[in-house]
Motif scaffolding. Structure first.
Motif, PDB file in Angstrom:
ATOM      1  N   THR A  76      -5.686  -8.856   5.812  1.00  0.00           N
ATOM      2  CA  THR A  76      -5.372  -8.111   7.031  1.00  0.00           C
ATOM      3  C   THR A  76      -5.703  -6.646   6.797  1.00  0.00           C
ATOM      4  OG1 THR A  76      -3.094  -7.742   6.333  1.00  0.00           O
ATOM      5  CG2 THR A  76      -3.518  -9.692   7.682  1.00  0.00           C
ATOM      6  N   ASN A  77      -5.945  -5.925   7.872  1.00  0.00           N
ATOM      7  CA  ASN A  77      -6.264  -4.502   7.801  1.00  0.00           C
ATOM      8  C   ASN A  77      -5.088  -3.712   8.370  1.00  0.00           C
ATOM      9  OD1 ASN A  77      -7.319  -1.953   7.866  1.00  0.00           O
ATOM     10  ND2 ASN A  77      -9.073  -2.469   9.133  1.00  0.00           N
ATOM     11  N   PRO A  78      -4.315  -3.011   7.537  1.00  0.00           N
ATOM     12  CA  PRO A  78      -3.140  -2.313   8.051  1.00  0.00           C
ATOM     13  C   PRO A  78      -3.472  -1.122   8.946  1.00  0.00           C
ATOM     14  CG  PRO A  78      -3.412  -1.860   5.722  1.00  0.00           C
ATOM     15  CD  PRO A  78      -4.429  -2.895   6.094  1.00  0.00           C
TER      16      PRO A  78
ATOM     17  N   LEU B 201       0.852  -1.182   0.000  1.00  0.00           N
ATOM     18  CA  LEU B 201       0.000   0.000   0.000  1.00  0.00           C
ATOM     19  C   LEU B 201       0.888   1.231   0.000  1.00  0.00           C
ATOM     20  CD1 LEU B 201      -2.810  -0.719   2.584  1.00  0.00           C
ATOM     21  CD2 LEU B 201      -2.953  -0.783   0.125  1.00  0.00           C
ATOM     22  N   GLY B 202       0.752   2.091  -0.970  1.00  0.00           N
ATOM     23  CA  GLY B 202       1.498   3.341  -1.000  1.00  0.00           C
ATOM     24  C   GLY B 202       2.996   3.103  -1.070  1.00  0.00           C
ATOM     25  N   THR B 203       3.742   4.049  -0.536  1.00  0.00           N
ATOM     26  CA  THR B 203       5.200   3.963  -0.566  1.00  0.00           C
ATOM     27  C   THR B 203       5.772   3.520   0.771  1.00  0.00           C
ATOM     28  OG1 THR B 203       5.359   6.292   0.055  1.00  0.00           O
ATOM     29  CG2 THR B 203       5.376   5.769  -2.305  1.00  0.00           C
ATOM     30  N   LYS B 204       4.958   3.448   1.777  1.00  0.00           N
ATOM     31  CA  LYS B 204       5.447   3.045   3.097  1.00  0.00           C
ATOM     32  C   LYS B 204       5.485   1.535   3.229  1.00  0.00           C
ATOM     33  CE  LYS B 204       4.117   7.152   5.552  1.00  0.00           C
ATOM     34  NZ  LYS B 204       3.519   7.691   6.739  1.00  0.00           N
ATOM     35  N   ASN B 205       5.773   1.071   4.423  1.00  0.00           N
ATOM     36  CA  ASN B 205       5.893  -0.354   4.684  1.00  0.00           C
ATOM     37  C   ASN B 205       4.550  -0.959   5.092  1.00  0.00           C
ATOM     38  OD1 ASN B 205       7.226  -2.747   4.813  1.00  0.00           O
ATOM     39  ND2 ASN B 205       8.096  -2.405   6.827  1.00  0.00           N
ATOM     40  N   GLU B 206       3.457  -0.456   4.538  1.00  0.00           N
ATOM     41  CA  GLU B 206       2.137  -0.986   4.848  1.00  0.00           C
ATOM     42  C   GLU B 206       1.784  -2.062   3.831  1.00  0.00           C
ATOM     43  OE1 GLU B 206      -0.294   2.478   4.735  1.00  0.00           O
ATOM     44  OE2 GLU B 206       0.038   2.900   6.847  1.00  0.00           O
ATOM     45  N   ARG B 207       1.393  -3.206   4.335  1.00  0.00           N
ATOM     46  CA  ARG B 207       1.065  -4.337   3.483  1.00  0.00           C
ATOM     47  C   ARG B 207      -0.274  -4.926   3.883  1.00  0.00           C
ATOM     48  NH1 ARG B 207       6.717  -7.803   3.413  1.00  0.00           N
ATOM     49  NH2 ARG B 207       7.927  -6.269   2.267  1.00  0.00           N
ATOM     50  N   VAL B 208      -0.993  -5.413   2.885  1.00  0.00           N
ATOM     51  CA  VAL B 208      -2.212  -6.175   3.108  1.00  0.00           C
ATOM     52  C   VAL B 208      -1.873  -7.622   2.763  1.00  0.00           C
ATOM     53  CG1 VAL B 208      -4.581  -6.575   2.389  1.00  0.00           C
ATOM     54  CG2 VAL B 208      -3.716  -4.248   2.557  1.00  0.00           C
ATOM     55  N   TYR B 209      -1.913  -8.487   3.759  1.00  0.00           N
ATOM     56  CA  TYR B 209      -1.615  -9.905   3.544  1.00  0.00           C
ATOM     57  C   TYR B 209      -2.894 -10.636   3.187  1.00  0.00           C
ATOM     58  CZ  TYR B 209       3.077  -9.297   5.352  1.00  0.00           C
ATOM     59  OH  TYR B 209       4.369  -8.910   5.507  1.00  0.00           O
ATOM     60  N   LEU B 210      -2.799 -11.506   2.194  1.00  0.00           N
ATOM     61  CA  LEU B 210      -3.914 -12.341   1.760  1.00  0.00           C
ATOM     62  C   LEU B 210      -3.612 -13.772   2.196  1.00  0.00           C
ATOM     63  CD1 LEU B 210      -4.060 -10.836  -1.814  1.00  0.00           C
ATOM     64  CD2 LEU B 210      -5.565 -10.277   0.086  1.00  0.00           C
ATOM     65  N   TYR B 211      -4.485 -14.337   2.990  1.00  0.00           N
ATOM     66  CA  TYR B 211      -4.205 -15.646   3.573  1.00  0.00           C
ATOM     67  C   TYR B 211      -5.444 -16.515   3.566  1.00  0.00           C
ATOM     68  CZ  TYR B 211      -6.440 -13.758   7.757  1.00  0.00           C
ATOM     69  OH  TYR B 211      -7.323 -13.203   8.629  1.00  0.00           O
ATOM     70  N   GLN B 212      -5.220 -17.791   3.844  1.00  0.00           N
ATOM     71  CA  GLN B 212      -6.292 -18.772   3.851  1.00  0.00           C
ATOM     72  C   GLN B 212      -6.087 -19.698   5.042  1.00  0.00           C
ATOM     73  OE1 GLN B 212      -6.285 -20.933   0.200  1.00  0.00           O
ATOM     74  NE2 GLN B 212      -8.470 -21.326   0.274  1.00  0.00           N
ATOM     75  N   THR B 213      -7.127 -19.883   5.842  1.00  0.00           N
ATOM     76  CA  THR B 213      -7.024 -20.770   6.999  1.00  0.00           C
ATOM     77  C   THR B 213      -7.760 -22.095   6.793  1.00  0.00           C
ATOM     78  OG1 THR B 213      -8.936 -19.691   8.009  1.00  0.00           O
ATOM     79  CG2 THR B 213      -6.752 -18.880   8.632  1.00  0.00           C
ATOM     80  N   ASN B 214      -8.556 -22.173   5.756  1.00  0.00           N
ATOM     81  CA  ASN B 214      -9.306 -23.386   5.472  1.00  0.00           C
ATOM     82  C   ASN B 214      -9.105 -23.739   3.994  1.00  0.00           C
ATOM     83  OD1 ASN B 214     -11.119 -25.473   5.136  1.00  0.00           O
ATOM     84  ND2 ASN B 214     -12.852 -24.386   6.053  1.00  0.00           N
ATOM     85  N   PRO B 215      -8.524 -24.894   3.676  1.00  0.00           N
ATOM     86  CA  PRO B 215      -8.264 -25.223   2.271  1.00  0.00           C
ATOM     87  C   PRO B 215      -9.535 -25.450   1.456  1.00  0.00           C
ATOM     88  CG  PRO B 215      -7.694 -27.073   3.678  1.00  0.00           C
ATOM     89  CD  PRO B 215      -8.042 -25.929   4.581  1.00  0.00           C
TER      90      PRO B 215
END
Length: 166
Positions: free
Chosen positions: A102-104, A80-94
């Motif tokens: 995630t919400n930064p 997100l943007g130029t900073k170190n903000e990231r939105v991780y996309l993950y899965q807990t159930n296959p």
């Protein structure tokens, strides 16, 4: 309850100043009304700014982590943007095909690699009133069980990769 005490103090102060004849009794009732009014205002301000009467409570839940991709062991993120903000996309159930995010703005994320298991540990921090009396006193504010922040910790086994999506 604090609003009721504020109202009682203000009415008591005003009524004794207007309707009572000057005497020692009047001075005592005026002082009681003034103390109730100013004390209630002070407690309201302390509760609003410094979260008076609340303590922070943490709840932790651990989920197994599955790969975000069908092609190998990957955890995806978007910058997100130029900073170190990231939105991780993950899965807990296959079995579920949609990815969670995630919400930064409210979440601090850490990624630990070369761990024993793949898991996501979510720790949520809430403010709750430390006693039933304080909950009753400040209950009208709606601050009981107020969400403060969240910590997400991804633990990844060796061979997993953190991949940036474009």
């Amino acid at each position: 309850m604090i609003v009721i005490l504020l109202f009682i103090g203000a009415v008591l102060f005003a009524a004794t100043m207007i309707f009572m004849q000057p005497s020692f009794k009047k001075n005592c009732w005026v002082a009681v009304g003034l103390i109730l009014t100013l004390g209630s205002i002070g407690l309201i301000v302390l509760n609003y700014h410094n979260h008076f009467g609340t303590t922070e409570v943490k709840t932790t839940i651990t989920y197994p982590l599955t790969s975000s991709s069908q092609h190998g062991h990957q955890l995806w993120y978007r910058q997100l943007g130029t900073k170190n903000e990231r939105v991780y996309l993950y899965q807990t159930n296959p079995l579920v095909k949609t990815l969670k995010k995630t919400n930064p703005a409210t979440t601090t994320v850490t990624v630990k690699q070369n761990q024993a298991t793949n898991q996501l540990k979510i720790t949520k921090v809430y403010r709750v009133y430390s006693s039933e009396e304080l909950r009753i006193l400040f209950g009208i504010s709606g601050n009981d069980h107020q969400f403060v922040r969240q910590y997400d910790q991804f633990s990844l086994k060796p061979g997993w990769h953190v991949v940036k999506l474009n």
